[in-house]
Design an enzyme around this catalytic site. Structure first.
Site, PDB file in Angstrom:
ATOM      1  N   GLY A  10       0.829  -1.201   0.000  1.00 31.77           N
ATOM      2  CA  GLY A  10       0.000   0.000   0.000  1.00 31.77           C
ATOM      3  C   GLY A  10       0.861   1.247   0.000  1.00 31.77           C
ATOM      4  N   GLY A  11       2.030   1.151  -0.606  1.00 28.13           N
ATOM      5  CA  GLY A  11       3.013   2.229  -0.548  1.00 28.13           C
ATOM      6  C   GLY A  11       2.657   3.471  -1.338  1.00 28.13           C
ATOM      7  CB  THR A  12       0.809   4.215  -4.404  1.00 31.33           C
ATOM      8  OG1 THR A  12      -0.334   3.356  -4.306  1.00 31.33           O
ATOM      9  CG2 THR A  12       1.923   3.517  -5.175  1.00 31.33           C
ATOM     10  N   GLY A  16       0.909   5.325   3.256  1.00 32.53           N
ATOM     11  CA  GLY A  16       1.924   4.399   2.764  1.00 32.53           C
ATOM     12  C   GLY A  16       3.117   5.082   2.139  1.00 32.53           C
ATOM     13  NE  ARG A  35      -2.481  -4.795  -4.523  1.00 34.10           N
ATOM     14  CZ  ARG A  35      -3.529  -4.219  -3.933  1.00 34.10           C
ATOM     15  NH1 ARG A  35      -3.343  -3.199  -3.117  1.00 34.10           N
ATOM     16  NH2 ARG A  35      -4.751  -4.655  -4.168  1.00 34.10           N
ATOM     17  CE  LYS A  44      -3.661   3.600  -6.183  1.00 31.71           C
ATOM     18  NZ  LYS A  44      -4.473   2.418  -5.852  1.00 31.71           N
ATOM     19  CE  LYS A 138      -8.179  -0.043  11.103  1.00 28.11           C
ATOM     20  NZ  LYS A 138      -7.975   1.322  11.623  1.00 28.11           N
ATOM     21  NE  ARG A 142      -5.208  -4.850  16.900  1.00 33.47           N
ATOM     22  CZ  ARG A 142      -5.095  -4.097  17.984  1.00 33.47           C
ATOM     23  NH1 ARG A 142      -5.330  -4.627  19.179  1.00 33.47           N
ATOM     24  NH2 ARG A 142      -4.756  -2.817  17.903  1.00 33.47           N
ATOM     25  CG  HIS A 270     -15.122   6.290  12.819  1.00 32.51           C
ATOM     26  ND1 HIS A 270     -14.257   5.931  11.813  1.00 32.51           N
ATOM     27  CD2 HIS A 270     -15.796   5.156  13.124  1.00 32.51           C
ATOM     28  CE1 HIS A 270     -14.397   4.646  11.530  1.00 32.51           C
ATOM     29  NE2 HIS A 270     -15.335   4.155  12.320  1.00 32.51           N
TER      30      HIS A 270
END
Length: 312
Positions: A10-12, A16, A35, A44, A138, A142, A270
């Site tokens: 998810g670096g882009t 990330g 990817r 990207k 999440k 975990r 949230h």
């Protein structure tokens, strides 16, 4: 012993890309998953190529090709996932289960940091629908990590400044209001605001630190623990202009959820937990966790007074 080799998945993305830069800046051999699913997304691709110029290595891998994920994971020591978990963009948290399977099969990973970086999901068992889905997913990830006995660190980064501070915590906008500001209740609940570059810096600091192994790291820079009212006052002091303040009761705020689209309802839920319940600061960090600014006092984190100057 050299620094761990770090793979960012998810670096882009919004966080990330900052994690990739922080990893390079701190001297880690840095790898970024490329990817094939990016298709014709030229932005990207250009981000990935810019990482390559700065010294990162691109590793091809797809969530639709288990073998390619395993091969990518085998080349590194640490995996950091920064896959999106927000509903106004893409939402991919459960795709990480495929990453967990690859890490389990590879058997070489010294640390996995899944995509968390917000409210600690372990404390959100009573969260409102529909927003609780983020926390539930999440926790599913975990559970898979812990059942596979994968060494891990969870990072709870609280409120990204870009989404919660620059707009003085107003929903639906990203810049400060010019005339009036809405306060949640009396505006006196403590919140934690963190610059996104600092989140990335602290995240990379954890990867080789034995103190953070199998723990949750909370990013709570002490000078950035502010109420919404204090945040507004910082802005007013910078601009020299007072804003008209309107308080929204808890009942009216929750009622506003009616008629909203799905992502809007998630957002209201949230905000309710953050600004009315005080879910970021209404607990002490126990033995299961560590606080980042105490572990790494050398990090000169950005104070919100300085951050807000960007918007003037």
């Amino acid at each position: 012993m050299g620094k761990s080799k770090v793979l960012v998945v998810g670096g882009t993305g919004y966080l990330g890309r900052r994690i990739v830069k922080a990893s390079l800046a701190q001297g880690h051999p840095t790898f970024v998953l490329q990817r094939p699913e990016i298709g014709l997304d030229i932005e990207k691709l250009q981000i990935l190529l810019s990482f390559k110029v700065k010294g990162a290595t691109l590793l091809e891998g797809s969530f639709e090709d288990h073998k390619s994920l395993v091969e990518a994971v085998k080349k590194v020591d640490v995996v950091i996932s920064a896959m999106s978990g927000v509903f106004f963009r893409s939402h991919n948290l459960l795709l990480q289960l495929k990453l967990v399977e690859a890490i389990k099969e590879a058997g070489n990973i010294k640390r996995f940091l899944p995509s968390e970086f917000g409210i600690d999901p372990a404390r959100m068992g009573d969260a409102l629908e529909p927003g609780r889905v983020s926390f539930d997913e999440k926790m599913v990830v975990r559970k898979a990590i812990e059942e596979a006995n994968i060494p891990h660190t969870y990072v709870s980064a609280n409120c990204f400044a870009g989404y919660f501070a620059g707009n003085l915590s107003q929903m639906g906008v990203l810049t400060p209001p010019k005339e009036k500001v809405y306060l949640y209740g009396d505006g006196n609940v403590k919140v934690v605001f963190v610059d996104e570059d600092d989140i990335a810096t602290y995240t990379i600091k954890t990867v080789d630190d034995p103190c953070t192994l199998n723990k949750t790291v909370y990013i709570r820079p002490p000078e950035n623990i502010l109420t919404q009212r204090q945040l507004v006052e910082l802005w007013e002091n910078l601009t020299g202009k007072k804003l008209d303040k309107f308080s929204i009761s808890m009942e009216d705020f929750l009622a506003s959820m009616k008629g909203m689209d799905y992502s809007g309802q998630v957002g209201v839920g949230h905000f309710y937990h953050i600004y009315y319940e005080g879910c970021l600061t209404n607990f002490e960090i126990g033995e299961e966790g560590e606080e980042a600014s105490k572990l790494y006092p050398e990090v000169k984190y950005k104070r919100m007074n300085e951050y807000l100057k960007l918007y003037m």
